[in-house]
Design a protein around this motif. Structure first.
Motif, PDB file in Angstrom:
ATOM      1  N   PRO B  10       0.810  -1.215   0.000  1.00 45.67           N
ATOM      2  CA  PRO B  10       0.000   0.000   0.000  1.00 45.67           C
ATOM      3  C   PRO B  10       0.851   1.276   0.000  1.00 45.67           C
ATOM      4  O   PRO B  10       1.979   1.273   0.449  1.00 45.67           O
ATOM      5  N   VAL B  11       0.266   2.312  -0.557  1.00 46.24           N
ATOM      6  CA  VAL B  11       0.864   3.641  -0.528  1.00 46.24           C
ATOM      7  C   VAL B  11       0.111   4.434   0.530  1.00 46.24           C
ATOM      8  O   VAL B  11      -1.112   4.533   0.468  1.00 46.24           O
ATOM      9  N   THR B  12       0.834   4.961   1.484  1.00 48.39           N
ATOM     10  CA  THR B  12       0.229   5.739   2.565  1.00 48.39           C
ATOM     11  C   THR B  12       0.717   7.179   2.482  1.00 48.39           C
ATOM     12  O   THR B  12       1.928   7.419   2.461  1.00 48.39           O
ATOM     13  N   LEU B  13      -0.225   8.109   2.400  1.00 47.23           N
ATOM     14  CA  LEU B  13       0.102   9.530   2.282  1.00 47.23           C
ATOM     15  C   LEU B  13      -0.696  10.342   3.278  1.00 47.23           C
ATOM     16  O   LEU B  13      -1.781   9.928   3.706  1.00 47.23           O
ATOM     17  N   SER B  14      -0.185  11.500   3.565  1.00 50.51           N
ATOM     18  CA  SER B  14      -0.940  12.467   4.360  1.00 50.51           C
ATOM     19  C   SER B  14      -1.833  13.272   3.435  1.00 50.51           C
ATOM     20  O   SER B  14      -1.510  13.461   2.247  1.00 50.51           O
ATOM     21  N   GLU B  15      -2.935  13.753   3.967  1.00 49.06           N
ATOM     22  CA  GLU B  15      -3.848  14.581   3.170  1.00 49.06           C
ATOM     23  C   GLU B  15      -3.094  15.764   2.594  1.00 49.06           C
ATOM     24  O   GLU B  15      -2.217  16.350   3.238  1.00 49.06           O
ATOM     25  N   GLU B  16      -3.419  16.092   1.353  1.00 47.88           N
ATOM     26  CA  GLU B  16      -2.832  17.192   0.578  1.00 47.88           C
ATOM     27  C   GLU B  16      -1.462  16.856   0.003  1.00 47.88           C
ATOM     28  O   GLU B  16      -0.853  17.705  -0.658  1.00 47.88           O
ATOM     29  N   ALA B  17      -0.975  15.645   0.204  1.00 45.57           N
ATOM     30  CA  ALA B  17       0.293  15.239  -0.412  1.00 45.57           C
ATOM     31  C   ALA B  17       0.096  14.969  -1.897  1.00 45.57           C
ATOM     32  O   ALA B  17      -1.019  14.781  -2.380  1.00 45.57           O
ATOM     33  N   PHE B  18       1.236  14.938  -2.609  1.00 46.34           N
ATOM     34  CA  PHE B  18       1.229  14.631  -4.042  1.00 46.34           C
ATOM     35  C   PHE B  18       1.279  13.117  -4.235  1.00 46.34           C
ATOM     36  O   PHE B  18       2.015  12.423  -3.556  1.00 46.34           O
ATOM     37  N   LEU B  19       0.478  12.644  -5.185  1.00 50.38           N
ATOM     38  CA  LEU B  19       0.386  11.218  -5.450  1.00 50.38           C
ATOM     39  C   LEU B  19       0.921  10.871  -6.829  1.00 50.38           C
ATOM     40  O   LEU B  19       0.601  11.534  -7.820  1.00 50.38           O
ATOM     41  N   LEU B 111      -4.218   2.691  -1.967  1.00 48.14           N
ATOM     42  CA  LEU B 111      -3.844   4.013  -1.472  1.00 48.14           C
ATOM     43  C   LEU B 111      -4.577   4.283  -0.163  1.00 48.14           C
ATOM     44  O   LEU B 111      -5.802   4.135  -0.095  1.00 48.14           O
ATOM     45  N   LYS B 112      -3.823   4.672   0.850  1.00 48.55           N
ATOM     46  CA  LYS B 112      -4.406   5.090   2.128  1.00 48.55           C
ATOM     47  C   LYS B 112      -4.003   6.532   2.371  1.00 48.55           C
ATOM     48  O   LYS B 112      -2.805   6.850   2.362  1.00 48.55           O
ATOM     49  N   VAL B 113      -4.976   7.395   2.578  1.00 52.31           N
ATOM     50  CA  VAL B 113      -4.707   8.797   2.858  1.00 52.31           C
ATOM     51  C   VAL B 113      -5.135   9.081   4.286  1.00 52.31           C
ATOM     52  O   VAL B 113      -6.284   8.813   4.673  1.00 52.31           O
ATOM     53  N   GLU B 114      -4.197   9.617   5.069  1.00 53.47           N
ATOM     54  CA  GLU B 114      -4.447   9.889   6.488  1.00 53.47           C
ATOM     55  C   GLU B 114      -4.487  11.388   6.752  1.00 53.47           C
ATOM     56  O   GLU B 114      -3.837  12.168   6.050  1.00 53.47           O
ATOM     57  N   LEU B 115      -5.216  11.747   7.782  1.00 52.27           N
ATOM     58  CA  LEU B 115      -5.294  13.169   8.175  1.00 52.27           C
ATOM     59  C   LEU B 115      -3.984  13.651   8.790  1.00 52.27           C
ATOM     60  O   LEU B 115      -3.243  12.866   9.363  1.00 52.27           O
TER      61      LEU B 115
END
Lengths: 112, 115
Positions: B10-19, B111-115
């Motif tokens: 999985p790809v884990t990103l913070s909100e507003e990050a570039f994907l 894709l997992k997007v975290e706050l």
């Protein structure tokens, strides 16, 4: 527009039992596809139909699997006898000759 | 034969990050290329598509450009949201029209997007 409708959404059965999955494609679509999704193998195309005629069934894993499309608004995927390794989510999808593929919500099969 | 290779998740990103989710393909001729998205408990939905070289598909802030020279169709989004959390599938169709033919899918990238 109703979308592609699959039933049942969930099926739990015991090894050796017959399983029948059903699909109603979008009206006016002349292609229908059956896919299987597992963690290990991802999305696999099992079979597809054009105007109710099977075109390519090379993805059907073995003779235990069969699919029919008796008319433009209905298709079935049958597994007989079922085995635990058949546990997966089975998706039906339909499309026109040109255009995107529309998927149903899937039928989650668990064979114990 | 035709094949699609996606980056593993999985790809884990913070909100507003570039994907960026990478996708490369192998095919003869001029395939059409697609990105599909699968939200939890649902079927796949078409996100965007491109039918010829240098075409850019775009939808909901996502973009992908059909690069024939590098046989790639990478998915990008400038600022991801929690609601973008899903599994993304790259796919190709051997038909120029892009429909009515069997699609070859990649293995999917979660894709997992975290706050």
């Amino acid at each position: 527009d109703a979308g592609v409708i699959q039933s049942p959404r969930h099926e739990v059965t015991e090894m050796g039992q017959e399983v029948t999955l059903r699909c109603k494609p979008i009206s006016g679509h002349d292609y229908l596809f059956w896919y299987r999704q597992t963690m290990m193998r991802g999305l696999e195309l099992l079979i597809y139909f054009n105007n109710n005629v099977p075109i390519d069934d090379s993805g059907m894993p073995e003779d235990r699997f069969s699919a029919k499309m008796p008319n433009a608004s209905f298709s079935t995927l049958k597994i007989q006898p079922s085995e635990p390794r058949d546990s997966a989510v089975y998706f039906c999808a339909s499309s026109r000759q040109t255009g995107e593929l529309f998927f149903g919500e899937g039928s989650r099969l668990t064979v114990l | 034969g035709n094949s699609v290779t996606q980056m593993e998740g999985p790809v884990t990103l913070s909100e507003e990050a570039f994907l960026t989710i990478n996708c490369t393909y192998t095919a003869t001729g001029y395939p059409s290329l697609f990105w599909y998205v699968q939200y939890p408990g649902e079927g796949l939905q078409l996100l965007l598509k491109a039918t010829k070289a240098d075409d850019k598909g775009s939808n909901k802030g996502f973009e992908a450009t059909y690069r024939k020279e590098t046989t790639s169709f990478h998915l990008e989004k400038g600022s991801v949201q929690v609601s973008d959390s899903a599994v993304y599938f790259c796919a190709l169709s051997p038909s120029l029209a892009g429909g009515g033919n069997k699609l070859t899918f990649g293995t999917g990238t979660q894709l997992k997007v975290e706050l």
